[in-house]
Design a protein around this motif. Structure first.
Motif, PDB file in Angstrom:
ATOM      1  N   SER A  23       0.828  -1.050  -0.379  1.00 46.35           N
ATOM      2  CA  SER A  23      -0.438  -0.195   0.396  1.00 46.35           C
ATOM      3  C   SER A  23       1.037   1.313  -0.115  1.00 46.35           C
ATOM      4  N   THR A 141      -7.686   4.996   0.943  1.00 42.56           N
ATOM      5  CA  THR A 141      -6.021   3.677   0.250  1.00 42.56           C
ATOM      6  C   THR A 141      -6.284   3.374  -0.453  1.00 42.56           C
ATOM      7  N   HIS A 148     -10.737  -4.287  -0.812  1.00 37.90           N
ATOM      8  CA  HIS A 148     -10.542  -4.224  -0.134  1.00 37.90           C
ATOM      9  C   HIS A 148     -11.669  -3.064   0.478  1.00 37.90           C
ATOM     10  N   ASN A 150     -12.162   0.447   2.629  1.00 43.65           N
ATOM     11  CA  ASN A 150     -11.545   1.320   3.870  1.00 43.65           C
ATOM     12  C   ASN A 150     -12.248   1.427   5.037  1.00 43.65           C
ATOM     13  N   PRO A 155      -7.936  -1.015   6.942  1.00 50.13           N
ATOM     14  CA  PRO A 155      -9.029  -1.949   5.796  1.00 50.13           C
ATOM     15  C   PRO A 155      -9.193  -3.403   5.555  1.00 50.13           C
TER      16      PRO A 155
END
Length: 251
Positions: A23, A141, A148, A150, A155
């Motif tokens: 990330s 993110t 995913h 957030n 996450p």
């Protein structure tokens, strides 16, 4: 503070583990983008995996509805879907395993036009006339190798990738197919940027990849045929809970 690094000359190896993901660090935020291009090189290394996601971008909320993800690519039961601004586009195909594909997405908010390319060949052009929004929300993110949400500041992993990811780039404008084939760094997010947090994901040298060398200037994977145009439907996907969950597409 998490250690960050550049991925110049490297590639990431994902094993489908929900607790390992790459990330951007907390100091590198995306601004609101009304036009953009995203490109990523991917090689699925497990043919039996039918549900996976190469990347996703989401902003913080309490929602568990997956269609609220700001931007994501997802293959579910071997069918490719794209999500942007609450819209779902079904592409009806998967990518063959054991070979590298360059996947690019472009968005032009002025035209409400979303397009997806594979190896510089256009897969779909979709006009999102029913979208009330024209821009990605900022400060979310960006996670590689997973779909995913957030949710409440952390996450929630919904689907994971098994294979190799390389050369994720993001620009604040729409690039043409010839530009997509090059090894240019993104001006919003760059693979070469020193702000990647690898989160336990294994990485290795990628000198054999078209964009793995310092002097690489082009990347032109084999072209593919152009399928018919896609349709846009309302959101159909839901995910429940705040755990590493499963999800279903309701027919």
């Amino acid at each position: 503070m998490l250690e960050t690094e550049s991925l110049r000359g490297r590639q990431l190896l994902f094993m489908g583990l929900s607790n390992k993901y790459a990330s951007l660090d907390n100091h590198h935020h995306l601004r609101d983008l009304c036009t953009f291009t995203v490109c990523i090189d991917l090689n699925k290394t497990e043919e039996s995996i039918k549900t996976w996601a190469p990347f996703s971008y989401d902003v913080n909320s309490s929602s568990t509805e997956m269609e609220k993800v700001e931007l994501a690519l997802l293959v579910n039961k071997s069918i490719l879907y794209a999500f942007i601004l609450g819209n779902k586009t079904e592409l009806g195909m998967d990518f063959p395993a054991y070979s590298m594909h360059r996947i690019c997405c472009t968005w032009d908010g002025n035209k409400s036009l979303f397009e997806i390319f594979q190896n510089s060949e256009k897969l779909r052009s979709v006009r999102l006339y029913n979208s009330t929004r024209k821009c990605l929300k900022p400060d979310g993110t960006l996670i590689l190798g997973h779909l995913h949400k957030n949710q409440n500041g952390s996450p929630t992993i919904l689907s994971s990738f098994v294979g190799i990811l390389h050369y994720f780039q993001m620009w604040d404008h729409v690039r043409d197919p010839q530009q997509m084939a090059r090894c240019d760094g993104g001006n919003v997010v760059s693979w070469q940027g020193d702000y990647w947090s690898l989160g336990g994901v294994r990485n290795e040298l990628a000198h054999h990849q078209p964009c793995g060398g310092e002097a690489a200037t082009t990347a032109a994977p084999p072209s593919t045929s152009k399928p018919p145009e896609a349709t846009v439907t309302g959101p159909e996907i839901r995910c429940g809970g705040v755990h590493h969950g499963s999800f279903a597409i309701h027919e």
